[in-house]
Design an enzyme around this catalytic site. Structure first.
Site, PDB file in Angstrom:
ATOM      1  N   GLU A   1       0.884  -1.220   0.010  1.00 14.96           N
ATOM      2  CA  GLU A   1      -0.028  -0.224   0.050  1.00 14.96           C
ATOM      3  C   GLU A   1       0.773   1.276   0.108  1.00 14.96           C
ATOM      4  OE1 GLU A   1      -3.078  -0.342   3.277  1.00 14.96           O
ATOM      5  OE2 GLU A   1      -4.144  -1.517   1.903  1.00 14.96           O
TER       6      GLU A   1
ATOM      7  N   GLU B   1      -6.798  -7.803  -0.833  1.00 18.73           N
ATOM      8  CA  GLU B   1      -6.992  -7.771   0.530  1.00 18.73           C
ATOM      9  C   GLU B   1      -8.283  -7.371   0.864  1.00 18.73           C
ATOM     10  OE1 GLU B   1      -4.526  -5.636   3.268  1.00 18.73           O
ATOM     11  OE2 GLU B   1      -2.776  -5.852   2.484  1.00 18.73           O
TER      12      GLU B   1
HETATM   13  C1  GLA Z   1      -4.087  -2.986   4.849  1.00 13.81           C
HETATM   14  C2  GLA Z   1      -2.757  -3.258   5.011  1.00 13.81           C
HETATM   15  C3  GLA Z   1      -2.855  -4.495   6.048  1.00 13.81           C
HETATM   16  C4  GLA Z   1      -3.620  -4.264   7.151  1.00 13.81           C
HETATM   17  C5  GLA Z   1      -5.189  -3.781   6.817  1.00 13.81           C
HETATM   18  C6  GLA Z   1      -5.975  -3.620   7.887  1.00 13.81           C
HETATM   19  O1  GLA Z   1      -4.887  -3.289   3.882  1.00 13.81           O
HETATM   20  O2  GLA Z   1      -2.179  -3.885   3.916  1.00 13.81           O
HETATM   21  O3  GLA Z   1      -1.644  -4.915   6.194  1.00 13.81           O
HETATM   22  O4  GLA Z   1      -3.207  -3.217   8.001  1.00 13.81           O
HETATM   23  O5  GLA Z   1      -5.044  -2.619   5.927  1.00 13.81           O
HETATM   24  O6  GLA Z   1      -7.457  -3.305   7.523  1.00 13.81           O
END
Ligand code: GLA
Length: 648
Positions: free
Chosen positions: A143, A299
């Site tokens: 991210e 995710e």
């Molecule tokens: C993001 C991050 C994860 C985690 C989630 C929690 O997607 O990539 O590592 O922190 O948020 O919602």
């Protein structure tokens, strides 16, 4: 085969747990897991000393279990030794505070020491695992989206500006630095937008956002190129975070990944969550298609998301329905954050496919249901076709929310979400398109609050309407040129002729002070004085200063039609207007009353309501395995995926 699994962090557990992990993954039908996202400290415990033994064992074990590996480079979270050895690689806020390690994402992406360390780590991992049989994809970083305002950044920003403008004269002109005596006489005077006395320069703020996106992209590309060199043929991606805070131009980034991967965490529950999923999936598909690649939900939460002060838990059935919401709209699978809930750490209460309670839990059972379902859907293929599109441009959004705009309540993402939401509710499948894209395949194009637009893009949009396209533009569009400077002669400068209107005065509305319209609807947030220069009024303001002046207009332009909305309609009125415009343009909604999406030949039906819904269809429902002969009943909260007759 669909990707189904999640972030797997075996380094947080003793090795005895690993065997149970693989057994449970097999039970749930997991096909792939993402390994190593936050493993830097365990892979390189001190500078230059690598410990890959545990990762060797993890990859071999997963391979033996038939589970594929999405292998991450762990560069989103440098270990404490790195920050102590390279304090200049810690990020500095706009207020001048240098942050300290202790969380994650605590680095400056322009610091040479950080960039070197990232390339080294990518090289080590690619050299060791590039040919591992379990490896299915590289996942660079996590991210991207951090910002820093330090001197390394100042230097990199100046380099970026030199490349964009060529000369200081050009920069001074683009940023209108004659205003407030901000004129630069030397490049060394140009800085990132650090804390200052009052409003900063909007050109500087916009270019800094553009720069941050490009600088992070350059950091990604460096790693990607190392991975491609040492591990040819293995796709490389990075997971996109979504949301207004993310300083990334995803449409631009999509051209640099082999698969568009998104993380998606709805900020609501119930039907509103389903609407957000549709929007995220439509964005991902559209970015991916424009770049000629596929896309994947990398995710999502299995249940509760830890968000300070808010509980966002999923209802029973949503784990499956939300996943299929993404698959219906083209995702190559449904991945989760995370496989097993950790015992400690900041996200110990973030949900997981294996919760703290273990596999004897509703969530794990639903994960098993999803695993089976995705296996049964393995023949699903093909793309989603939409004849309605919303125009999306991250940079226009950044510019329209810059310092000194007339209303803080005109939020780009709100405008995009509202257009998508009302079309979704009316049953339309929607693509997103870009200002530089060919629009000719769409019956209707909606342009929400596109503050900034280039002359070339405005001309292309005009050409689309002139040759028969239908267009709906909403307020605060076409105002500025690519530098963010206001176009003169009346708003919406770039679209005046296409829309047949000329606006000579903005009248933003205070919160909760709507204006009435002649249709009986009301407008919020924004109003303005619209003069007709060819268009006809279909609704006017009633009462107040704008009494009798046009609020919503329609203009026949060449062979097409262009609508203008000078205020924000509430959802039902906006929905009626867009649905009428879409129907008039010849777009047909597939199936109102249920979320219905056609992916290739397959019809996905997602029932987010508490009542069963009956839908005309024929073929086989792959969820129940039963033939569908004329109609299929989708149970309350359930899903159906109808394969057409005659499919072999
Ligand atoms: C993001 C991050 C994860 C985690 C989630 C929690 O997607 O990539 O590592 O922190 O948020 O919602």
């Amino acid at each position: 085969m669909f990707y189904f699994g999640g972030d797997y962090n075996p380094e947080q557990w003793p090795e005895e747990v690993w065997a149970e992990d693989v057994a449970l993954m097999r039970l749930a039908g997991v096909t792939a897991v993402t390994v190593g996202v936050f493993s830097w400290a365990m892979l390189e415990p001190t500078e230059g000393r690598y410990e890959f033994g545990w990762l060797d064992r993890v990859l071999d074990m997963l391979h033996d279990g038939g589970i594929r590996v999405v292998l991450a480079t762990p560069t989103a979270s440098p270990p404490p030794w790195f920050s102590l050895a390279h304090p200049d690689a810690l990020p500095v806020t706009a207020d001048g505070v240098r942050l300290t390690h202790g969380s994650r994402d605590t680095y400056c992406a322009s610091a040479p020491a950080y960039r070197d360390a990232c390339r080294r780590m990518a090289r080590e991992l690619a050299g060791r695992y590039g040919g591992h049989p379990a490896l299915t994809m590289w996942h660079v970083h996590n991210e991207y989206g951090t910002r820093c305002h330090c001197d390394h950044v100042a230097e990199a920003f100046r380099r970026w500006l030199r490349a964009r403008y060529g000369s200081l004269d050009r920069l001074n002109d683009a940023w209108t630095t004659a205003f407030w005596s901000q004129w630069y006489s030397d490049w060394a005077q140009v800085l990132p937008p650090r804390a200052t006395q009052y409003l900063p320069n909007p050109g500087q703020v916009l270019d800094f956002r553009r720069f941050v996106s490009d600088e992070l992209l350059a950091a990604y590309i460096e790693q990607r190129d190392v991975l491609r060199e040492l591990s040819p043929g293995v796709p490389v991606t990075t997971n996109f975070a979504l949301g207004g805070w993310v300083p990334i131009d995803h449409a631009r980034w999509a051209r640099e990944v082999d698969v568009v991967a998104i993380d998606h965490y709805p900020s609501a529950t119930g039907p509103a969550a389903a609407e957000q999923i549709a929007l995220a999936a439509d964005l991902a598909r559209s970015w991916a298609r424009a770049a000629g690649v596929g896309w994947l939900l990398m995710e999502q939460a299995a249940g509760m998301v830890y968000t300070p002060g808010r509980i966002l838990a999923k209802a029973p059935g949503e784990l499956v329905r939300h996943s299929l919401g993404h698959v219906a709209r083209g995702s190559q699978g449904a991945m989760f954050f995370q496989w097993r809930a950790p015992r400690g750490g900041a996200e110990r209460f973030h949900s997981a496919l294996v919760p703290h309670a273990g596999p004897a839990s509703r969530v794990f059972q639903e994960a098993c249901t999803l695993g089976t379902l995705l296996r049964d859907l393995s023949t699903v293929d093909g793309d989603v076709v939409a004849d309605v599109a919303i125009l999306w441009d991250a940079q226009a959004g950044w510019a329209g929310e810059g310092p000194g705009v007339p209303s803080e309540d005109v939020r780009y993402l709100d405008a995009i979400e509202a257009a998508h939401r009302v079309l979704y509710r009316a049953g339309f499948t929607v693509d997103f398109t870009a200002p530089d894209a060919d629009l000719s395949g769409y019956r209707l194009v909606v342009v929400p609050s596109l503050y900034l637009v280039s002359d070339a893009a405005a001309a292309r949009i005009g050409g689309y309407v002139a040759s028969g396209g239908h267009l709906v533009v909403s307020f605060f569009s076409g105002i500025a040129d690519v530098d963010g400077r206001v176009r003169l002669g009346g708003h919406p400068g770039a679209f005046r002729d296409i829309l047949g209107v000329r606006v000579d005065e903005f009248r933003p509305l205070p919160p909760d002070e709507p204006v009435k319209l002649s249709t009986g609807d009301s407008g919020q947030v924004w109003s303005e004085h619209v003069q007709l220069i060819g268009a006809t009024a279909v609704a006017s303001y009633t009462g107040g200063v704008l009494d009798g002046s046009p609020a919503v207009t329609r203009h026949e332009f060449g062979a097409g039609v262009a609508w203008y909305l000078s205020t924000r309609l509430d959802d039902p009125a906006y929905g009626r207007l867009l649905a009428d415009a879409a129907r008039a343009a010849g777009a047909v909604p597939p199936q109102p009353g249920i979320e219905a999406v056609r992916r290739g030949s397959w019809l996905f039906l997602l029932n987010h309501s508490d009542e069963p819904v009956t839908v005309p269809a024929a073929g086989v429902d792959l969820v129940t395995g039963r033939p569908v002969d004329g109609t299929v009943e989708v149970p309350a909260g359930g899903v159906a995926v109808v394969r057409p007759p005659g499919f072999v």
